[in-house]
Scaffold this motif. Structure first.
Motif, PDB file in Angstrom:
ATOM      1  N   ARG A   1      -3.681  18.808 -17.964  1.00 24.27           N
ATOM      2  CA  ARG A   1      -4.874  19.081 -18.773  1.00 24.27           C
ATOM      3  C   ARG A   1      -5.224  17.897 -19.668  1.00 24.27           C
ATOM      4  O   ARG A   1      -6.324  17.814 -20.188  1.00 24.27           O
ATOM      5  N   GLY A   2      -4.294  16.976 -19.836  1.00 25.76           N
ATOM      6  CA  GLY A   2      -4.541  15.776 -20.631  1.00 25.76           C
ATOM      7  C   GLY A   2      -5.058  14.639 -19.761  1.00 25.76           C
ATOM      8  O   GLY A   2      -5.219  14.787 -18.551  1.00 25.76           O
ATOM      9  N   PRO A   3      -5.292  13.476 -20.354  1.00 28.88           N
ATOM     10  CA  PRO A   3      -5.870  12.355 -19.608  1.00 28.88           C
ATOM     11  C   PRO A   3      -4.886  11.642 -18.680  1.00 28.88           C
ATOM     12  O   PRO A   3      -5.298  10.972 -17.744  1.00 28.88           O
ATOM     13  N   LEU A   4      -3.580  11.792 -18.922  1.00 30.83           N
ATOM     14  CA  LEU A   4      -2.586  11.092 -18.117  1.00 30.83           C
ATOM     15  C   LEU A   4      -1.314  11.925 -18.071  1.00 30.83           C
ATOM     16  O   LEU A   4      -0.867  12.451 -19.082  1.00 30.83           O
ATOM     17  N   THR A   5      -0.753  12.033 -16.894  1.00 31.44           N
ATOM     18  CA  THR A   5       0.506  12.742 -16.730  1.00 31.44           C
ATOM     19  C   THR A   5       1.507  11.793 -16.093  1.00 31.44           C
ATOM     20  O   THR A   5       1.242  11.240 -15.031  1.00 31.44           O
ATOM     21  N   VAL A   6       2.626  11.599 -16.743  1.00 29.85           N
ATOM     22  CA  VAL A   6       3.702  10.762 -16.212  1.00 29.85           C
ATOM     23  C   VAL A   6       4.880  11.670 -15.926  1.00 29.85           C
ATOM     24  O   VAL A   6       5.278  12.461 -16.778  1.00 29.85           O
ATOM     25  N   ILE A   7       5.412  11.550 -14.730  1.00 30.81           N
ATOM     26  CA  ILE A   7       6.566  12.362 -14.348  1.00 30.81           C
ATOM     27  C   ILE A   7       7.738  11.411 -14.174  1.00 30.81           C
ATOM     28  O   ILE A   7       7.660  10.473 -13.389  1.00 30.81           O
TER      29      ILE A   7
ATOM     30  N   THR B   1       0.818  -1.218   0.000  1.00 29.39           N
ATOM     31  CA  THR B   1       0.000   0.000   0.000  1.00 29.39           C
ATOM     32  C   THR B   1       0.849   1.264   0.000  1.00 29.39           C
ATOM     33  O   THR B   1       0.405   2.303  -0.471  1.00 29.39           O
ATOM     34  N   ALA B   2       2.073   1.189   0.518  1.00 30.80           N
ATOM     35  CA  ALA B   2       2.948   2.373   0.527  1.00 30.80           C
ATOM     36  C   ALA B   2       3.244   2.858  -0.885  1.00 30.80           C
ATOM     37  O   ALA B   2       3.504   4.039  -1.096  1.00 30.80           O
ATOM     38  N   LYS B   3       3.193   1.969  -1.874  1.00 33.53           N
ATOM     39  CA  LYS B   3       3.453   2.368  -3.256  1.00 33.53           C
ATOM     40  C   LYS B   3       2.306   3.194  -3.826  1.00 33.53           C
ATOM     41  O   LYS B   3       2.429   3.794  -4.878  1.00 33.53           O
ATOM     42  N   LEU B   4       1.170   3.190  -3.147  1.00 36.11           N
ATOM     43  CA  LEU B   4      -0.018   3.865  -3.652  1.00 36.11           C
ATOM     44  C   LEU B   4      -0.345   5.133  -2.867  1.00 36.11           C
ATOM     45  O   LEU B   4      -1.422   5.685  -3.000  1.00 36.11           O
ATOM     46  N   GLN B   5       0.581   5.613  -2.055  1.00 30.82           N
ATOM     47  CA  GLN B   5       0.336   6.785  -1.227  1.00 30.82           C
ATOM     48  C   GLN B   5       1.261   7.931  -1.615  1.00 30.82           C
ATOM     49  O   GLN B   5       2.445   7.711  -1.888  1.00 30.82           O
ATOM     50  N   VAL B   6       0.708   9.119  -1.605  1.00 30.55           N
ATOM     51  CA  VAL B   6       1.502  10.316  -1.891  1.00 30.55           C
ATOM     52  C   VAL B   6       2.587  10.441  -0.825  1.00 30.55           C
ATOM     53  O   VAL B   6       2.332  10.264   0.365  1.00 30.55           O
ATOM     54  N   THR B   7       3.781  10.742  -1.251  1.00 32.96           N
ATOM     55  CA  THR B   7       4.901  10.907  -0.329  1.00 32.96           C
ATOM     56  C   THR B   7       4.645  12.075   0.614  1.00 32.96           C
ATOM     57  O   THR B   7       4.241  13.151   0.190  1.00 32.96           O
ATOM     58  N   ASP B   8       4.865  11.840   1.900  1.00 38.19           N
ATOM     59  CA  ASP B   8       4.695  12.877   2.910  1.00 38.19           C
ATOM     60  C   ASP B   8       6.019  13.630   3.054  1.00 38.19           C
ATOM     61  O   ASP B   8       7.019  13.062   3.456  1.00 38.19           O
TER      62      ASP B   8
ATOM     63  N   LYS C   1      11.225  14.661  -7.891  1.00 37.87           N
ATOM     64  CA  LYS C   1       9.890  14.382  -8.442  1.00 37.87           C
ATOM     65  C   LYS C   1       8.839  14.267  -7.344  1.00 37.87           C
ATOM     66  O   LYS C   1       7.795  14.924  -7.395  1.00 37.87           O
ATOM     67  N   SER C   2       9.116  13.426  -6.361  1.00 36.72           N
ATOM     68  CA  SER C   2       8.147  13.208  -5.280  1.00 36.72           C
ATOM     69  C   SER C   2       7.889  14.481  -4.504  1.00 36.72           C
ATOM     70  O   SER C   2       6.738  14.811  -4.190  1.00 36.72           O
ATOM     71  N   ALA C   3       8.940  15.214  -4.180  1.00 36.22           N
ATOM     72  CA  ALA C   3       8.787  16.463  -3.435  1.00 36.22           C
ATOM     73  C   ALA C   3       7.962  17.468  -4.231  1.00 36.22           C
ATOM     74  O   ALA C   3       7.047  18.096  -3.688  1.00 36.22           O
ATOM     75  N   LEU C   4       8.261  17.619  -5.513  1.00 35.41           N
ATOM     76  CA  LEU C   4       7.531  18.568  -6.355  1.00 35.41           C
ATOM     77  C   LEU C   4       6.046  18.238  -6.406  1.00 35.41           C
ATOM     78  O   LEU C   4       5.190  19.092  -6.159  1.00 35.41           O
ATOM     79  N   VAL C   5       5.737  16.995  -6.711  1.00 38.23           N
ATOM     80  CA  VAL C   5       4.328  16.626  -6.865  1.00 38.23           C
ATOM     81  C   VAL C   5       3.593  16.671  -5.530  1.00 38.23           C
ATOM     82  O   VAL C   5       2.442  17.108  -5.469  1.00 38.23           O
ATOM     83  N   SER C   6       4.248  16.274  -4.451  1.00 40.00           N
ATOM     84  CA  SER C   6       3.612  16.356  -3.132  1.00 40.00           C
ATOM     85  C   SER C   6       3.267  17.792  -2.774  1.00 40.00           C
ATOM     86  O   SER C   6       2.164  18.085  -2.305  1.00 40.00           O
ATOM     87  N   LEU C   7       4.212  18.703  -3.007  1.00 36.47           N
ATOM     88  CA  LEU C   7       3.955  20.124  -2.745  1.00 36.47           C
ATOM     89  C   LEU C   7       2.841  20.657  -3.641  1.00 36.47           C
ATOM     90  O   LEU C   7       1.982  21.422  -3.195  1.00 36.47           O
ATOM     91  N   TRP C   8       2.848  20.246  -4.892  1.00 37.73           N
ATOM     92  CA  TRP C   8       1.841  20.684  -5.866  1.00 37.73           C
ATOM     93  C   TRP C   8       0.450  20.232  -5.428  1.00 37.73           C
ATOM     94  O   TRP C   8      -0.508  20.994  -5.478  1.00 37.73           O
TER      95      TRP C   8
END
Length: 99
Positions: free
Chosen positions: A47-53, A20-27, A61-68
């Motif tokens: 704005r599209g159907p899928l975004t891959v970072i 389950t840890a793989k499915l949680q946003v990084t804290d 990556k994790s820090a950016l998306v978590s903050l976002w």
């Protein structure tokens, strides 16, 4: 049944339990600089159907998306999957995606 409870009972094609840890946003527990330019790029990308970072390990990556996400920029539901080397098998990858 919550998503975490369902994932606890789900297994990969190799009969390994889903983590389950793989499915949680990084804290993120430290203070980071908000980079508005990168937030703007994520806003545009989603704005599209899928975004891959993707970027090298340690690129933030994790820090950016978590903050976002914490800043309320996500336009809807966010699905988070953290992948490891053993997750490159189609059955394992798609099991996580579907979960």
């Amino acid at each position: 049944m919550s998503a975490e409870t369902a994932a606890a009972y789900a297994v990969t094609p190799g009969n390994r339990p889903l983590l389950t840890a793989k499915l949680q946003v990084t804290d993120i527990r430290c203070r980071l600089t908000v980079r508005q330019r990168l937030f703007d790029r994520l806003d545009e990308a989603t704005r599209g159907p899928l975004t891959v970072i993707r970027a090298p390990a340690g690129a933030g990556k994790s820090a950016l998306v978590s903050l976002w996400i914490d800043a309320g920029h996500a336009p809807g539901k966010v699905v988070w999957i953290s992948l490891d080397a053993g997750d490159d098998q189609p059955g394992v990858f798609w099991t996580y995606v579907l979960e």
